[in-house]
Enzyme design. Structure first.
Site, short mmCIF file in Angstrom:
data_model
loop_
_atom_site.label_atom_id
_atom_site.label_comp_id
_atom_site.label_asym_id
_atom_site.label_seq_id
_atom_site.Cartn_x
_atom_site.Cartn_y
_atom_site.Cartn_z
N CYS A 1 -17.35 4.53 3.18
CA CYS A 1 -17.81 4.57 4.69
C CYS A 1 -18.47 3.30 4.89
CB CYS A 1 -18.71 5.66 4.84
SG CYS A 1 -20.18 5.26 3.80
N ASP B 1 -20.54 47.74 15.21
CA ASP B 1 -20.49 47.63 13.63
C ASP B 1 -21.89 47.40 13.02
OD1 ASP B 1 -17.96 48.69 13.69
OD2 ASP B 1 -17.02 46.57 13.36
N GLU C 1 -19.72 7.04 -4.09
CA GLU C 1 -19.61 5.53 -4.64
C GLU C 1 -21.08 5.08 -5.27
OE1 GLU C 1 -17.00 5.57 -1.12
OE2 GLU C 1 -18.75 6.58 -1.79
N GLY D 1 -13.79 40.79 16.44
CA GLY D 1 -12.71 41.74 16.44
C GLY D 1 -11.38 41.45 17.13
N ARG E 1 -16.72 33.63 2.60
CA ARG E 1 -17.72 33.46 3.49
C ARG E 1 -18.64 32.21 2.95
NH1 ARG E 1 -19.90 39.35 5.57
NH2 ARG E 1 -18.24 39.71 6.70
#
Length: 359
Positions: A97, A221, A71, A290, A205
Site C-alpha cells: 500500500c 423466531d 510487509e 427470511g 458466521r
C-alpha cells in the site's frame, strides 16, 4: 494450503526460489483473520540472489485492523534477527500500500529499509491504497507482479470484491429440504438440517463482519444470531447483528445483545442496507433470511455467493426458501458456479459463486 502458526515457525530458513517464497507468503496470509476491513496479506523477505536456495531474512502477515501490515511485520522479523535488508527481495501476496490509514505506507517502509526488489501477486484494487508499484519503481526498486495470482487472489477474493463494488460482499445462506422448503405448512422449522450443518454454519458466521435477517424473522423466531461452537459457547469473533425492515425490533430481542453489536436498518431496500454497512467498513455480510429478504437481495442482483444446506427431507407443502424472482422461462434463470460440495452428517452443503465474481 492453510497452515497454523506452529507450522510456519517450523519452516526452514531457506527457500528454493521466489515461487516457493510466494507459496509461503500465501500460507502466512491465511493465518490472518477473515473478517475485518483489511485484506489478509503475507510477506517473505529474501536475501539477495547469490544462486541456489535463498535465505529467508524475515516473514510476517497481517493480524487485523490496527496491527502492522504484512510487509512491516516481516521487516520487524528481519530486524529482530539482526539481518541486513540492503538489496533484499520482498515477496508479498498483495501490492504494497502507498497510503496512510491506521498505519503508515508499506512502500515507504520497504524503501527506507533498503529493499532492492518487490515481487507481489495481486494488484491492490483499493483506489486509496493503490500506486504502490509506481512509488517503488520511482525510487529505483525493481517490481514484478502477477506471480501465483490465482492462489493469492483466493485469499483476498471477498475483500477485493467488496472494494471493487463499493459495498459488502454478500453471502446468502439457505437451509432447506430437498424440495426447497424452509418451514412446514404449520410454520415449524426447527430443525430441518442436522447438528453437523448448524455447527458448520456457526463457523461461517465467525468468518463474516455482519449477519443480516429481516424484522419478520426477528419477530417470529427471536434469533440470537451469535456465532457459537458445538457446545453452544460463543466463538471469539462475533459479527455485527443486523435487522432489516421497518417494523420495530423489540427492546428485549435476543439479537440486540450488546449496544455495539446490533444495528437496525429501517428500510426494505438491500442497496440502502449495503450502503449503510459499507460506511461502517463491513466487507462481508451473511444474509440468513427470511424468504422475503433472500428474495429481495436476489432480485436486486446483490448476492455474490450461496451457502445452501440441503437436508434429505421432503415436505411438499410449506414455505419456500425463495419467493418469486419474476422469472418466466428457464433461459432467464441466473446460473451459479459450484465451488464446493460437502457432506455434513446426512445433509449436503453446496457453495456456489456468482460467475461475475470469479477472477
Amino acid at each position: 494450503m492453510k497452515l497454523d502458526t506452529a507450522t510456519i515457525v517450523a519452516t526452514t530458513d531457506t527457500v528454493d526460489g521466489v515461487s516457493a517464497a510466494m507459496r509461503r507468503a500465501i500460507e502466512l496470509a491465511y493465518l490472518g483473520p477473515e473478517f475485518g476491513p483489511n485484506p489478509r496479506v503475507g510477506c517473505v523477505i529474501l536475501a539477495p540472489d547469490e544462486g541456489g536456495p535463498r535465505r529467508v531474512l524475515g516473514q510476517g502477515y497481517h493480524r487485523g485492523a490496527g496491527t502492522a501490515h504484512a510487509e512491516v511485520d516481516a521487516l520487524r522479523d528481519a530486524w529482530d534477527r539482526g539481518a541486513s535488508l540492503l538489496g533484499a527481495t520482498a515477496i508479498v501476496t498483495l501490492e504494497p500500500c502507498s497510503h496512510t490509514g491506521r498505519t503508515g505506507p508499506c512502500t515507504e517502509a520497504l524503501a527506507a529499509a533498503g529493499v532492492g526488489e518487490v515481487i507481489y501477486a495481486v494488484d491492490d484494487p483499493n483506489p486509496a491504497a493503490a500506486g504502490g508499484a509506481t512509488y517503488l519503481r520511482d525510487r529505483g526498486i525493481r517490481v514484478r507482479s502477477g506471480l501465483s495470482f490465482s492462489e493469492a487472489y483466493e485469499v483476498v477474493r471477498i475483500w477485493a470484491t467488496s472494494v471493487r463494488l463499493g459495498r459488502p460482499y454478500v453471502t446468502l445462506k439457505l437451509a432447506t429440504t430437498l424440495d426447497g422448503k424452509i418451514a412446514a405448512e404449520d410454520g415449524t422449522s426447527q430443525w430441518i438440517t442436522s447438528v453437523d450443518s448448524r455447527v458448520h454454519a456457526h463457523r461461517n458466521r465467525a468468518k463474516v463482519d455482519a449477519i443480516l435477517v429481516g424484522t419478520g424473522t426477528v419477530l417470529a423466531d427471536d434469533p440470537t444470531l451469535t456465532a457459537r461452537d458445538a457446545l453452544g459457547a460463543n466463538l471469539p469473533h462475533q459479527p455485527l447483528r443486523v435487522a432489516l425492515g421497518r417494523r420495530p425490533v423489540p427492546a428485549a430481542a435476543r439479537m440486540r445483545g450488546g449496544v455495539d453489536e446490533f444495528l437496525h436498518l429501517a428500510t426494505h431496500r438491500p442497496d440502502e442496507a449495503l450502503q449503510a454497512l459499507n460506511e461502517r467498513e463491513i466487507r462481508h455480510v451473511l444474509v440468513e433470511g427470511g424468504a422475503g429478504v433472500a428474495t429481495a437481495f436476489l432480485k436486486a442482483g446483490l448476492v455474490d455467493e450461496l451457502h445452501t444446506y440441503l437436508a434429505p427431507v421432503l415436505l411438499g407443502n410449506g414455505k419456500s426458501a425463495v419467493e418469486s424472482l419474476d422469472i418466466s422461462t428457464l433461459a432467464e434463470a441466473r446460473r451459479w458456479q459450484t465451488t464446493e460440495v460437502r457432506q455434513l452428517g446426512h445433509d449436503t452443503f453446496i457453495r456456489a459463486i456468482a460467475p461475475d465474481q470469479l477472477p
